[in-house]
Design an enzyme around this catalytic site. Structure first.
Site, PDB file in Angstrom:
ATOM      1  N   ASP A  94     -21.155  34.062  -9.600  1.00  0.00           N
ATOM      2  CA  ASP A  94     -21.409  34.554 -10.958  1.00  0.00           C
ATOM      3  C   ASP A  94     -21.953  33.488 -11.927  1.00  0.00           C
ATOM      4  O   ASP A  94     -21.218  32.577 -12.323  1.00  0.00           O
ATOM      5  CB  ASP A  94     -20.124  35.124 -11.582  1.00  0.00           C
ATOM      6  CG  ASP A  94     -19.409  36.135 -10.703  1.00  0.00           C
ATOM      7  OD1 ASP A  94     -19.463  36.000  -9.467  1.00  0.00           O
ATOM      8  OD2 ASP A  94     -18.765  37.041 -11.256  1.00  0.00           O
ATOM      9  N   GLU A 123     -23.681  39.003 -13.137  1.00  0.00           N
ATOM     10  CA  GLU A 123     -23.031  39.938 -14.065  1.00  0.00           C
ATOM     11  C   GLU A 123     -22.636  39.306 -15.392  1.00  0.00           C
ATOM     12  O   GLU A 123     -22.382  40.024 -16.362  1.00  0.00           O
ATOM     13  CB  GLU A 123     -21.808  40.590 -13.408  1.00  0.00           C
ATOM     14  CG  GLU A 123     -20.658  39.621 -13.206  1.00  0.00           C
ATOM     15  CD  GLU A 123     -19.288  40.288 -13.249  1.00  0.00           C
ATOM     16  OE1 GLU A 123     -19.199  41.503 -13.403  1.00  0.00           O
ATOM     17  OE2 GLU A 123     -18.293  39.536 -13.135  1.00  0.00           O
ATOM     18  N   ASN A 124     -22.563  37.951 -15.437  1.00  0.00           N
ATOM     19  CA  ASN A 124     -22.164  37.273 -16.678  1.00  0.00           C
ATOM     20  C   ASN A 124     -23.269  36.383 -17.239  1.00  0.00           C
ATOM     21  O   ASN A 124     -23.008  35.494 -18.047  1.00  0.00           O
ATOM     22  CB  ASN A 124     -20.914  36.415 -16.443  1.00  0.00           C
ATOM     23  CG  ASN A 124     -19.789  37.150 -15.763  1.00  0.00           C
ATOM     24  OD1 ASN A 124     -19.503  36.918 -14.592  1.00  0.00           O
ATOM     25  ND2 ASN A 124     -19.156  38.059 -16.485  1.00  0.00           N
ATOM     26  N   ASN A 134     -18.410  44.457 -12.569  1.00  0.00           N
ATOM     27  CA  ASN A 134     -17.867  45.286 -13.649  1.00  0.00           C
ATOM     28  C   ASN A 134     -18.575  45.060 -14.984  1.00  0.00           C
ATOM     29  O   ASN A 134     -18.484  45.888 -15.881  1.00  0.00           O
ATOM     30  CB  ASN A 134     -16.366  45.052 -13.803  1.00  0.00           C
ATOM     31  CG  ASN A 134     -16.013  43.592 -13.949  1.00  0.00           C
ATOM     32  OD1 ASN A 134     -16.368  42.777 -13.099  1.00  0.00           O
ATOM     33  ND2 ASN A 134     -15.342  43.237 -15.015  1.00  0.00           N
ATOM     34  N   HIS A 135     -19.295  43.935 -15.125  1.00  0.00           N
ATOM     35  CA  HIS A 135     -20.053  43.692 -16.362  1.00  0.00           C
ATOM     36  C   HIS A 135     -21.511  44.176 -16.272  1.00  0.00           C
ATOM     37  O   HIS A 135     -22.315  43.828 -17.140  1.00  0.00           O
ATOM     38  CB  HIS A 135     -20.024  42.203 -16.718  1.00  0.00           C
ATOM     39  CG  HIS A 135     -18.676  41.733 -17.160  1.00  0.00           C
ATOM     40  ND1 HIS A 135     -18.114  42.111 -18.363  1.00  0.00           N
ATOM     41  CD2 HIS A 135     -17.760  40.933 -16.557  1.00  0.00           C
ATOM     42  CE1 HIS A 135     -16.916  41.558 -18.482  1.00  0.00           C
ATOM     43  NE2 HIS A 135     -16.670  40.841 -17.393  1.00  0.00           N
ATOM     44  N   HIS A 169     -17.057  42.442  -5.019  1.00  0.00           N
ATOM     45  CA  HIS A 169     -16.692  42.019  -6.367  1.00  0.00           C
ATOM     46  C   HIS A 169     -15.315  42.582  -6.655  1.00  0.00           C
ATOM     47  O   HIS A 169     -15.169  43.769  -6.968  1.00  0.00           O
ATOM     48  CB  HIS A 169     -17.742  42.574  -7.339  1.00  0.00           C
ATOM     49  CG  HIS A 169     -17.697  41.931  -8.677  1.00  0.00           C
ATOM     50  ND1 HIS A 169     -18.286  40.724  -8.929  1.00  0.00           N
ATOM     51  CD2 HIS A 169     -17.140  42.323  -9.854  1.00  0.00           C
ATOM     52  CE1 HIS A 169     -18.099  40.397 -10.198  1.00  0.00           C
ATOM     53  NE2 HIS A 169     -17.401  41.351 -10.780  1.00  0.00           N
ATOM     54  N   HIS A 226     -16.298  37.608  -8.782  1.00  0.00           N
ATOM     55  CA  HIS A 226     -15.530  38.180  -9.898  1.00  0.00           C
ATOM     56  C   HIS A 226     -14.408  37.275 -10.397  1.00  0.00           C
ATOM     57  O   HIS A 226     -14.172  37.223 -11.592  1.00  0.00           O
ATOM     58  CB  HIS A 226     -14.956  39.560  -9.552  1.00  0.00           C
ATOM     59  CG  HIS A 226     -14.083  40.151 -10.619  1.00  0.00           C
ATOM     60  ND1 HIS A 226     -14.584  40.580 -11.836  1.00  0.00           N
ATOM     61  CD2 HIS A 226     -12.731  40.370 -10.680  1.00  0.00           C
ATOM     62  CE1 HIS A 226     -13.569  41.059 -12.573  1.00  0.00           C
ATOM     63  NE2 HIS A 226     -12.454  40.934 -11.897  1.00  0.00           N
ATOM     64  N   HIS A 282     -14.192  34.023 -10.217  1.00  0.00           N
ATOM     65  CA  HIS A 282     -14.820  32.856 -10.856  1.00  0.00           C
ATOM     66  C   HIS A 282     -14.256  31.502 -10.444  1.00  0.00           C
ATOM     67  O   HIS A 282     -14.587  30.492 -11.064  1.00  0.00           O
ATOM     68  CB  HIS A 282     -14.769  32.970 -12.389  1.00  0.00           C
ATOM     69  CG  HIS A 282     -15.719  33.977 -12.960  1.00  0.00           C
ATOM     70  ND1 HIS A 282     -16.085  33.987 -14.280  1.00  0.00           N
ATOM     71  CD2 HIS A 282     -16.391  34.998 -12.380  1.00  0.00           C
ATOM     72  CE1 HIS A 282     -16.931  34.985 -14.497  1.00  0.00           C
ATOM     73  NE2 HIS A 282     -17.129  35.616 -13.353  1.00  0.00           N
TER      74      HIS A 282
END
Ligand code: FE2
Ligand code: FE2
Length: 273
Positions: free
Chosen positions: A8, A39-40, A67-68, A153, A178, A180
């Site tokens: 990520d 996603e981030n 999820n983001h 994820h 996810h 991190h």
């Protein structure tokens, strides 16, 4: 084939690390394929089209989400035309974009990438195991594709391990995202699938999982939110995993963690130098 998966990307620090290191590593190691979770990437929340273009220009062949995925609403639109971007496969039927795609690697071979989201302590989506099963049945390793990657994820280590064993011998790599934080359990499973529970984030580790420390610490200690989460902006560590697949079977024959730059202990594969 020589494949990198990068965890990520968080905010500008993460993007800078990716765009600084990846072009050099791609040449140095003659990489065939690079996938990255984004996603981030946009201020810690989601992905914009301009940022996606920058990440592709730096060398990403495929970008995955989580999820983001839709934190930047424009992603719902541009994912339809940006085939290098995929989102979790187990979102409801009719969700924008696709959860898996087949790509041509730099050596001309075909790489299937799938993105699935776990359900433990996360949004209650469709069954990720059934969704992955459908995909790998339609496009079997060694028949429909020459290598395959599953980005799982998920919040729990158990769900990620279950996915690894579920597809062991039928995918080149199962990589967790996810949470991190990179795990030290990279391995080749019993039937030849490369596995790591978490690739780690590509972000500043002087943070709370990529976010500036102050607000998360305040929320944990006072139980009151008093500001926005902002990405930490110190030098990021490029985090991920390197695998080499067997050209005949598509299974993993070598795997190593990757941690370059920033605060974490550095790690590089020794088998490509
Ligand atoms: Fe993330
Ligand atoms: Fe996530």
């Amino acid at each position: 084939m020589r494949i990198l998966f990068i965890g990520d990307i968080v905010g500008r620090a993460g993007r800078d690390a990716f765009c600084t290191h990846i072009p050099r590593l791609r040449d140095k190691w003659a990489l065939d394929f690079i996938a990255v979770n984004v996603e981030n990437a946009a201020g810690g929340f989601g992905i914009t089209e301009a940022i996606a273009d920058d990440i592709i220009a730096a060398g990403a062949d495929c970008m995955t989400l989580g999820n983001h995925a839709w934190d930047q609403r424009e992603a719902l639109v541009f994912i339809e035309r940006q085939t290098r971007l995929i989102r979790p496969i187990n979102y409801p039927t009719g969700t924008a974009g696709r959860g898996a795609n087949l790509y041509e690697a730099r050596n001309g071979r075909r790489v299937l990438v799938m993105n699935a989201m776990g359900r433990i302590f996360m949004d209650p989506l469709d069954d990720p195991f059934a969704a992955v099963e459908r995909e790998i049945t339609q496009c079997p390793l060694g028949v429909g594709c020459d290598a395959s990657i599953i980005d799982i994820h998920a919040e729990t280590t158990s769900e990620k391990y279950a996915m690894g064993h579920f597809v062991d011998g039928r995918a080149s790599l199962v990589v967790g995202t996810h949470t991190h934080i990179p795990t030290a359990d990279h391995q080749i499973l019993a039937h030849g699938t490369g596995f790591i529970c978490d690739a780690g984030m590509t972000g500043d580790y002087d943070s709370v999982i990529g976010m500036d420390k102050e607000e998360p610490v305040r929320r944990f200690t006072r139980r009151i939110s008093s500001g926005r989460f902002e990405p930490a902006n110190g030098v990021a560590t490029l985090c991920g995993v390197a695998i080499e697949t067997n050209d005949a079977t598509g299974l993993a024959q070598k795997i190593a963690p990757l941690r370059i730059g920033g605060r974490l202990a550095q790690a590089e594969p020794d088998f490509w130098n």
